[in-house]
Design a protein around this motif. Structure first.
Motif, PDB file in Angstrom:
ATOM      1  N   VAL A  79       0.832  -1.204   0.000  1.00 43.24           N
ATOM      2  CA  VAL A  79       0.000   0.000   0.000  1.00 43.24           C
ATOM      3  C   VAL A  79       0.863   1.250   0.000  1.00 43.24           C
ATOM      4  CG1 VAL A  79      -1.750   1.303   1.272  1.00 43.24           C
ATOM      5  CG2 VAL A  79      -1.876  -1.202   1.169  1.00 43.24           C
ATOM      6  N   GLU A  80       1.972   1.198   0.725  1.00 50.37           N
ATOM      7  CA  GLU A  80       2.816   2.376   0.881  1.00 50.37           C
ATOM      8  C   GLU A  80       4.151   2.197   0.167  1.00 50.37           C
ATOM      9  OE1 GLU A  80       3.285   3.254   4.979  1.00 50.37           O
ATOM     10  OE2 GLU A  80       1.160   3.648   5.324  1.00 50.37           O
ATOM     11  N   SER A  81       4.734   3.326  -0.216  1.00 48.15           N
ATOM     12  CA  SER A  81       6.041   3.336  -0.859  1.00 48.15           C
ATOM     13  C   SER A  81       7.128   3.018   0.165  1.00 48.15           C
ATOM     14  CB  SER A  81       6.293   4.719  -1.474  1.00 48.15           C
ATOM     15  OG  SER A  81       7.629   4.839  -1.895  1.00 48.15           O
ATOM     16  N   PRO A  82       8.244   2.420  -0.269  1.00 46.45           N
ATOM     17  CA  PRO A  82       9.345   2.151   0.659  1.00 46.45           C
ATOM     18  C   PRO A  82       9.953   3.416   1.256  1.00 46.45           C
ATOM     19  CG  PRO A  82       9.621   0.918  -1.374  1.00 46.45           C
ATOM     20  CD  PRO A  82       8.523   1.900  -1.612  1.00 46.45           C
ATOM     21  N   GLY A  83       9.654   4.582   0.674  1.00 46.88           N
ATOM     22  CA  GLY A  83      10.183   5.837   1.206  1.00 46.88           C
ATOM     23  C   GLY A  83      11.400   6.302   0.445  1.00 46.88           C
ATOM     24  N   SER A  84      12.573   6.082   0.999  1.00 51.28           N
ATOM     25  CA  SER A  84      13.809   6.550   0.387  1.00 51.28           C
ATOM     26  C   SER A  84      14.267   5.590  -0.697  1.00 51.28           C
ATOM     27  CB  SER A  84      14.897   6.679   1.454  1.00 51.28           C
ATOM     28  OG  SER A  84      15.221   5.398   1.975  1.00 51.28           O
ATOM     29  N   VAL A  85      15.187   6.070  -1.547  1.00 46.89           N
ATOM     30  CA  VAL A  85      15.789   5.203  -2.558  1.00 46.89           C
ATOM     31  C   VAL A  85      16.546   4.064  -1.883  1.00 46.89           C
ATOM     32  CG1 VAL A  85      17.542   5.098  -4.367  1.00 46.89           C
ATOM     33  CG2 VAL A  85      15.918   6.999  -4.319  1.00 46.89           C
ATOM     34  N   ALA A  86      17.255   4.379  -0.785  1.00 49.78           N
ATOM     35  CA  ALA A  86      17.998   3.338  -0.071  1.00 49.78           C
ATOM     36  C   ALA A  86      17.053   2.271   0.462  1.00 49.78           C
ATOM     37  CB  ALA A  86      18.799   3.964   1.064  1.00 49.78           C
ATOM     38  N   LEU A 141      14.020  -0.672 -13.030  1.00 48.85           N
ATOM     39  CA  LEU A 141      14.201  -0.479 -11.593  1.00 48.85           C
ATOM     40  C   LEU A 141      14.391   1.004 -11.277  1.00 48.85           C
ATOM     41  CD1 LEU A 141      14.597  -1.374  -8.689  1.00 48.85           C
ATOM     42  CD2 LEU A 141      16.953  -2.052  -9.270  1.00 48.85           C
ATOM     43  N   ALA A 142      15.168   1.711 -12.079  1.00 45.98           N
ATOM     44  CA  ALA A 142      15.388   3.145 -11.861  1.00 45.98           C
ATOM     45  C   ALA A 142      14.083   3.930 -11.977  1.00 45.98           C
ATOM     46  CB  ALA A 142      16.418   3.675 -12.853  1.00 45.98           C
ATOM     47  N   LEU A 143      13.230   3.564 -12.922  1.00 43.80           N
ATOM     48  CA  LEU A 143      11.952   4.260 -13.089  1.00 43.80           C
ATOM     49  C   LEU A 143      11.057   4.071 -11.872  1.00 43.80           C
ATOM     50  CD1 LEU A 143      11.172   3.386 -16.819  1.00 43.80           C
ATOM     51  CD2 LEU A 143      11.805   5.633 -15.909  1.00 43.80           C
ATOM     52  N   ALA A 144      11.146   2.908 -11.231  1.00 47.15           N
ATOM     53  CA  ALA A 144      10.363   2.682 -10.019  1.00 47.15           C
ATOM     54  C   ALA A 144      10.956   3.419  -8.819  1.00 47.15           C
ATOM     55  CB  ALA A 144      10.288   1.185  -9.722  1.00 47.15           C
ATOM     56  N   LEU A 145      12.270   3.559  -8.791  1.00 45.17           N
ATOM     57  CA  LEU A 145      12.919   4.246  -7.670  1.00 45.17           C
ATOM     58  C   LEU A 145      12.556   5.729  -7.633  1.00 45.17           C
ATOM     59  CD1 LEU A 145      16.484   2.661  -7.887  1.00 45.17           C
ATOM     60  CD2 LEU A 145      14.782   2.256  -6.086  1.00 45.17           C
ATOM     61  N   GLU A 146      12.405   6.338  -8.807  1.00 43.19           N
ATOM     62  CA  GLU A 146      12.068   7.766  -8.893  1.00 43.19           C
ATOM     63  C   GLU A 146      10.891   7.949  -9.853  1.00 43.19           C
ATOM     64  OE1 GLU A 146      16.399   9.754  -7.926  1.00 43.19           O
ATOM     65  OE2 GLU A 146      15.828   9.524 -10.026  1.00 43.19           O
ATOM     66  N   PRO A 147       9.685   7.533  -9.423  1.00 41.11           N
ATOM     67  CA  PRO A 147       8.537   7.475 -10.342  1.00 41.11           C
ATOM     68  C   PRO A 147       8.050   8.821 -10.838  1.00 41.11           C
ATOM     69  CG  PRO A 147       7.831   7.065  -8.079  1.00 41.11           C
ATOM     70  CD  PRO A 147       9.333   7.083  -8.071  1.00 41.11           C
ATOM     71  N   ARG A 148       8.352   9.873 -10.139  1.00 42.29           N
ATOM     72  CA  ARG A 148       7.841  11.188 -10.548  1.00 42.29           C
ATOM     73  C   ARG A 148       8.951  12.111 -11.041  1.00 42.29           C
ATOM     74  NH1 ARG A 148       4.231   8.930  -7.456  1.00 42.29           N
ATOM     75  NH2 ARG A 148       5.646   8.698  -5.695  1.00 42.29           N
ATOM     76  N   SER A 149      10.073  11.522 -11.424  1.00 44.04           N
ATOM     77  CA  SER A 149      11.205  12.310 -11.916  1.00 44.04           C
ATOM     78  C   SER A 149      11.565  11.878 -13.336  1.00 44.04           C
ATOM     79  CB  SER A 149      12.426  12.110 -11.008  1.00 44.04           C
ATOM     80  OG  SER A 149      12.129  12.480  -9.670  1.00 44.04           O
ATOM     81  N   ALA A 150      12.287  12.754 -14.017  1.00 43.35           N
ATOM     82  CA  ALA A 150      12.821  12.386 -15.320  1.00 43.35           C
ATOM     83  C   ALA A 150      13.886  11.300 -15.141  1.00 43.35           C
ATOM     84  CB  ALA A 150      13.427  13.612 -15.991  1.00 43.35           C
ATOM     85  N   LEU A 302       4.928   2.020 -10.084  1.00 49.80           N
ATOM     86  CA  LEU A 302       5.559   1.142 -11.068  1.00 49.80           C
ATOM     87  C   LEU A 302       5.995   1.955 -12.280  1.00 49.80           C
ATOM     88  CD1 LEU A 302       3.177  -1.964 -10.952  1.00 49.80           C
ATOM     89  CD2 LEU A 302       5.509  -1.801 -10.050  1.00 49.80           C
ATOM     90  N   PRO A 303       6.983   1.474 -13.027  1.00 49.48           N
ATOM     91  CA  PRO A 303       7.484   2.247 -14.182  1.00 49.48           C
ATOM     92  C   PRO A 303       6.359   2.686 -15.115  1.00 49.48           C
ATOM     93  CG  PRO A 303       8.904   0.373 -13.774  1.00 49.48           C
ATOM     94  CD  PRO A 303       7.741   0.224 -12.836  1.00 49.48           C
ATOM     95  N   ARG A 304       6.429   3.949 -15.530  1.00 44.62           N
ATOM     96  CA  ARG A 304       5.397   4.496 -16.419  1.00 44.62           C
ATOM     97  C   ARG A 304       5.548   3.994 -17.845  1.00 44.62           C
ATOM     98  NH1 ARG A 304       9.284   8.251 -15.537  1.00 44.62           N
ATOM     99  NH2 ARG A 304      10.222   9.326 -17.323  1.00 44.62           N
TER     100      ARG A 304
END
Length: 360
Positions: A79-86, A141-150, A302-304
């Motif tokens: 339900v919730e995001s893991p939070g940080s990239v780490a 994996l990178a797209l999931a780590l930062e889903p709202r960034s370029a 999840l990756p867009r």
């Protein structure tokens, strides 16, 4: 008595072969498995096995891909995001490491559990395809780590390092089950979020890629396609960018995403001239990676990027591109039901994603 159609009978035969092959590979491993024994287990003829699979390698890859796809489709998202990239990298590593065999597992069953490709990927074409797939996994994996960034090169490279670490742990476990501590590996994955990396320049060929060709073409977008990441049906007739890539050109997906507008729906259509082996290898790696992502990231993270497999080349054909292989690169931009830009060849996705969204 219910009479099955030919397609239903073929599907039943294929399912029986996969069940029998799974048992054979679990008992004997890939190297010692025999098609004759698989046919006997399935109570079928040798010819029935070969009518569905071109050989032992194709059958082994099909077993692994089927296992990975079933695990992906049954994965429940948090339900919730893991939070940080780490935190996300640590969670991803813990999920991924669940496949490591235990000291008491037999070598054959351990290899299956690891989705091992040892002794299987033994041609130049397959090795080159696998290298592209590993890079593509890092992008997802990178797209999931930062889903709202370029898309950021640094994050893609971090993701690649984590996957390298995990595959290294798998290689050790394959030869020495029980060696190493998976919890230490997961903690190491977390620390990779803070590693300092040198800046990478854009691919050297991009400045030489010509602009996309303007168009105003209606097209019959193929239907019934499924997004391998989100699991939903894909409508290629909606506004956005469609990039058709051969398995050995998957690195170009990164180029297209970086050039696309934030609002663009980007669909990657993966094609190959060898669906029985290279295609199944691609399905295995994508399904395996996405299955882990679904257990770590909420559905909205999840990756867009939408990923579609097109073994028959129907999308490329609809785009008037009738010859697909592992190096195919064709792209279009769609707007209001029209194809408004086209490109093909190296850098096609980059050119189309950066093209105007309306016809001139």
């Amino acid at each position: 008595m219910v009479r099955l159609t030919r397609a239903q009978q073929q599907e039943r035969t294929r399912a029986a072969v996969l069940v029998a092959a799974l048992r054979e590979f679990a008992e004997y491993g890939y190297g010692e498995a025999k098609i004759d024994r698989i046919a006997e287990r399935a109570e079928l003829t040798r010819g029935a096995v070969y009518s569905n699979f071109t050989g032992k390698r194709a059958l082994y890859l099909a077993v692994l891909a089927d296992t990975a796809e079933r695990a992906r489709d049954s994965a429940e998202s948090p339900v919730e995001s893991p939070g940080s990239v780490a935190g996300a990298l640590g969670a991803f590593a813990r999920v991924w490491l669940e496949r490591l065999p235990l000291a008491g597992d037999t070598p054959a069953s351990g290899h299956l559990q690891l989705r091992s490709l040892s002794g299987v990927v033994d041609t130049d074409a397959a090795r080159a395809a696998l290298a592209e797939l590993v890079g593509f996994e890092a992008l997802l994996l990178a797209l999931a780590l930062e889903p709202r960034s370029a898309v950021r090169t640094r994050t893609v490279r971090q993701a690649g390092l984590v996957l390298t670490l995990l595959h290294g742990a798998a290689g050790l476990a394959e030869n020495a089950p029980g060696a190493g501590d998976p919890f230490d590996v997961a903690r190491a994955a977390e620390h990779l979020a803070g590693i300092a990396l040198l800046h990478d320049a854009e691919p050297s060929h991009l400045p030489f890629v010509g602009p996309a060709r303007s168009a105003e073409d209606r097209w019959a977008a193929p239907r019934g396609l499924r997004d391998e990441v989100g699991g939903r049906r894909v409508d290629l007739g909606e506004d956005g960018v469609v990039v058709v890539l051969g398995v050995r050109r998957l690195s170009a997906a990164d180029e297209a995403l970086r050039s696309a507008l934030p609002r663009d729906a980007v669909t990657l259509v993966i094609v190959t001239s060898d669906p029985s082996e290279i295609g199944r290898l691609a399905r295995l790696r994508v399904a395996d990676l996405v299955g882990c992502l679904r257990r770590v990231f909420p559905a909205g993270d999840l990756p867009r990027l939408r990923v579609v497999f097109d073994d028959g080349g129907t999308v490329a054909s609809a785009l008037d591109w009738n010859s697909v292989d592992d190096f195919t690169e064709v792209a279009v931009r769609v707007r209001d039901g029209l194809i408004v830009a086209r490109a093909d060849g190296r850098g096609a996705g980059h050119a189309v994603a950066g093209a105007p969204s309306r016809p001139h």
